[in-house]
Design a protein around this motif. Structure first.
Motif, mmCIF file in Angstrom:
data_model
loop_
_atom_site.group_PDB
_atom_site.id
_atom_site.type_symbol
_atom_site.label_atom_id
_atom_site.label_comp_id
_atom_site.label_asym_id
_atom_site.label_seq_id
_atom_site.Cartn_x
_atom_site.Cartn_y
_atom_site.Cartn_z
ATOM 1 N N UNK A 83 -116.257 45.032 30.118
ATOM 2 C CA UNK A 83 -115.720 43.589 30.094
ATOM 3 C C UNK A 83 -114.098 43.688 30.162
ATOM 4 N N UNK A 84 -113.442 44.546 29.647
ATOM 5 C CA UNK A 84 -112.101 44.736 29.599
ATOM 6 C C UNK A 84 -111.666 45.053 30.901
ATOM 7 N N UNK A 85 -112.423 45.813 31.625
ATOM 8 C CA UNK A 85 -112.216 46.301 32.983
ATOM 9 C C UNK A 85 -112.281 45.376 34.022
ATOM 10 N N UNK A 86 -113.548 44.740 34.096
ATOM 11 C CA UNK A 86 -113.990 43.857 35.152
ATOM 12 C C UNK A 86 -113.223 42.941 35.703
ATOM 13 N N UNK A 87 -113.279 42.424 37.197
ATOM 14 C CA UNK A 87 -112.126 41.409 37.353
ATOM 15 C C UNK A 87 -112.471 40.356 36.494
ATOM 16 N N UNK A 88 -111.514 39.442 36.643
ATOM 17 C CA UNK A 88 -111.613 38.042 35.988
ATOM 18 C C UNK A 88 -112.442 37.084 36.781
ATOM 19 N N UNK A 89 -112.556 37.280 38.135
ATOM 20 C CA UNK A 89 -113.627 36.780 38.822
ATOM 21 C C UNK A 89 -114.996 37.104 38.843
ATOM 22 N N UNK A 90 -115.195 38.354 38.078
ATOM 23 C CA UNK A 90 -116.464 38.641 37.824
ATOM 24 C C UNK A 90 -116.858 38.421 36.179
ATOM 25 N N UNK A 91 -115.845 37.613 35.616
ATOM 26 C CA UNK A 91 -115.923 37.323 34.008
ATOM 27 C C UNK A 91 -115.518 38.344 33.304
ATOM 28 N N UNK A 92 -114.672 39.407 33.713
ATOM 29 C CA UNK A 92 -113.883 40.408 32.976
ATOM 30 C C UNK A 92 -112.664 40.061 32.572
ATOM 31 N N UNK A 93 -111.998 40.763 31.774
ATOM 32 C CA UNK A 93 -110.520 40.567 31.370
ATOM 33 C C UNK A 93 -109.452 41.079 32.309
ATOM 34 N N UNK A 94 -110.034 42.261 33.253
ATOM 35 C CA UNK A 94 -109.133 42.780 34.280
ATOM 36 C C UNK A 94 -107.901 43.421 33.499
ATOM 37 N N UNK A 95 -107.950 44.267 32.451
ATOM 38 C CA UNK A 95 -106.828 44.767 31.972
ATOM 39 C C UNK A 95 -106.616 46.027 32.452
ATOM 40 N N UNK A 96 -105.277 46.559 32.446
ATOM 41 C CA UNK A 96 -104.844 47.821 33.009
ATOM 42 C C UNK A 96 -105.472 48.991 32.219
ATOM 43 N N UNK A 97 -105.490 50.123 32.706
ATOM 44 C CA UNK A 97 -105.970 51.368 32.046
ATOM 45 C C UNK A 97 -105.389 51.624 30.739
ATOM 46 N N UNK A 98 -104.151 51.392 30.516
ATOM 47 C CA UNK A 98 -103.551 51.876 29.379
ATOM 48 C C UNK A 98 -103.848 50.817 28.228
ATOM 49 N N UNK A 99 -104.199 49.606 28.567
ATOM 50 C CA UNK A 99 -104.279 48.548 27.705
ATOM 51 C C UNK A 99 -105.733 48.797 27.009
ATOM 52 N N UNK A 100 -106.561 49.132 28.244
ATOM 53 C CA UNK A 100 -108.073 49.302 27.747
ATOM 54 C C UNK A 100 -108.015 50.816 26.564
ATOM 55 N N UNK A 101 -107.336 51.659 26.969
ATOM 56 C CA UNK A 101 -107.452 52.800 26.205
ATOM 57 C C UNK A 101 -106.511 52.356 24.592
ATOM 58 N N UNK A 102 -105.695 51.432 24.696
ATOM 59 C CA UNK A 102 -105.418 50.943 23.191
ATOM 60 C C UNK A 102 -106.484 50.084 22.544
ATOM 61 N N UNK A 103 -107.170 49.373 23.317
ATOM 62 C CA UNK A 103 -108.318 48.378 22.810
ATOM 63 C C UNK A 103 -109.407 49.434 22.041
ATOM 64 N N UNK A 104 -109.757 50.263 22.786
ATOM 65 C CA UNK A 104 -110.849 51.108 22.437
ATOM 66 C C UNK A 104 -110.439 52.368 21.385
ATOM 67 N N UNK A 105 -109.040 52.415 21.237
ATOM 68 C CA UNK A 105 -108.648 53.409 20.218
ATOM 69 C C UNK A 105 -108.885 54.910 20.721
ATOM 70 N N UNK A 106 -108.798 55.037 21.853
ATOM 71 C CA UNK A 106 -108.780 56.494 22.371
ATOM 72 C C UNK A 106 -107.358 57.287 22.358
#
Length: 431
Positions: A367-390
């Motif tokens: 959901x963080x990765x998917x395009x906004x047009x597809x119902x996602x947040x379209x976040x960059x990879x670094x922000x996805x890493x931070x959200x997941x706590x990797x």
């Protein structure tokens, strides 16, 4: 330090001969080691000479067995304050996988060929009949388990090295830079990518789960879907770390798999996140805020101040969340797969499609990765890493990299090609 040949006659009158390596170690103590072949004696002599000069040599008589070193390794883990879950996993690796095959072997005898043979035996022989996980008894060990046991063996040797009980670590010798690269490439080739509808719930499935989630587990599942917290982080989440006014929660601790009512005096079931990166701040969607605000009014109170406790305010069992929360919600939503069995009327018996909470974490990542047009947040990879706590962006990209939208679409390529081939003068004239 020398290599010499020794001849003697046994009590039965049989002539014998052997090659003796005679040397003095760094402490000034004299040692003799016997070999049947001069080739082996010369090789040992050359190795010992280098080790004595570098101050790393440990004589066989001064080392210990793998079992003895493993016991010291377990003591080190307890002294270092490792979580009980980690200590129990170490004990299982030692008791059921390492000791039966290498327990009596001295550390000085461990070499790369010995370790490879050990791995082959793990692969060939099944789990023992007294293994704690009943469903695994008699089954073959997986490649992942063999890898984790090998890491534990390397950790045992490393602990023994620090104690001066062995000079070399065969595991580290085996996983040299060149070999490690090959192993990792092979693992990546064999590891299947996460798929929607198989590993990751689809958007429609998540919507149905939300619509059909009822009771005390509804707040937890909704929070899991829209924050991606690990099960241990959800179970250890405190109200003091949830800011409903700012629509944000803070991950500062997690709960291990043991129930709070049964932990011993020397064990605290609440600990730090898996890594420094695990301590993070995650924004909350309006649905999560409203759900938690309503849940807070009826949430069982306890001294641990937990957001998702059991009925007595203590840490909830992970199994209860799965069996009483996730699975019933999936079954009610029709997110099921057949078990292969039939009931008394001949109808197929169905079960929940996704067996663990980690599937909801996978959905959150997508959901963080998917395009906004597809119902996602379209976040960059670094922000996805931070959200997941990797702990690293590499981990995030290894697991979820294939989900990021492709940027090499045909339209984009055609436009870039036209821009490249158009003369600058024409472009200026056109403007």
């Amino acid at each position: 330090m020398s290599v010499r040949k020794r001849k003697w006659t046994t009590a039965n009158g049989e002539p014998r001969e052997a090659w003796i390596v005679d040397y003095t170690d760094g402490k000034g103590d004299r040692h003799l080691k016997t070999f049947d072949r001069k080739k082996d004696a010369d090789a040992y002599h050359a190795t010992v000479r280098v080790e004595v000069r570098e101050g790393t040599h440990i004589a066989d008589s001064e080392t210990v067995t793998v079992k003895e070193a493993g016991g010291k390794w377990l003591e080190s883990g307890k002294a270092d304050g490792l979580e009980r879950t980690t200590r129990d996993q170490r004990r299982q690796h030692l008791t059921f996988h390492i000791e039966p095959f290498l327990g009596k072997l001295r550390l000085s005898k461990l070499s790369v060929p010995v370790v490879r043979a050990f791995q082959d035996r793990l692969r060939a022989e099944p789990y023992p009949d007294d293994y704690p996980v009943v469903r695994l008894r008699g089954k073959s060990r997986s490649g992942d388990m063999i890898k984790r046991v090998t890491v534990s063996l390397g950790s045992i040797i490393a602990d023994a090295q620090e104690r001066g009980l062995v000079a070399r670590n065969a595991i580290r010798d085996m996983t040299s830079r060149r070999t490690k690269g090959k192993v990792r490439k092979g693992e990546r080739r064999q590891k299947a990518r996460l798929q929607y509808g198989v590993d990751i719930p689809t958007r429609d499935e998540v919507r149905l789960i939300i619509e059909n989630t009822q009771g005390r587990y509804r707040p937890l599942l909704i929070t899991a879907i829209f924050t991606g917290l690990r099960a241990s982080e959800l179970r250890g989440l405190r109200w003091s770390d949830v800011d409903l006014a700012d629509a944000r929660l803070h991950v500062r601790q997690r709960a291990d798999k043991y129930h709070a009512e049964k932990y011993r005096v020397d064990h605290d079931p609440i600990g730090m996140p898996k890594s420094d990166a695990g301590q993070r701040s995650v924004p909350l969607s309006p649905l999560v805020v409203n759900t938690l605000r309503e849940w807070k009014l009826s949430c069982p109170k306890g001294k641990l101040d937990l957001v998702f406790p059991n009925s007595k305010g203590n840490i909830e069992y992970h199994a209860n969340i799965i069996k009483r929360g996730l699975w019933p919600a999936e079954i009610a939503a029709g997110v099921v797969v057949p078990t292969g069995e039939k009931d008394k009327d001949g109808a197929p018996i169905m079960r929940a499609k996704y067996t663990g909470l980690h599937a909801l974490r996978h959905f959150y990542a997508s959901w963080c990765i998917n395009r906004r047009a597809d119902g996602g947040l379209e976040l960059p990879g670094k922000m996805v890493q931070e959200r997941l706590g990797h702990s690293s962006i590499t981990m995030t990209m290894d697991v979820y990299g294939h989900l990021f939208p492709s940027t090499d679409d045909s339209d984009a390529l055609a436009q870039a090609e036209r821009s490249l081939l158009t003369p600058v003068s024409k472009t200026a004239d056109a403007t």
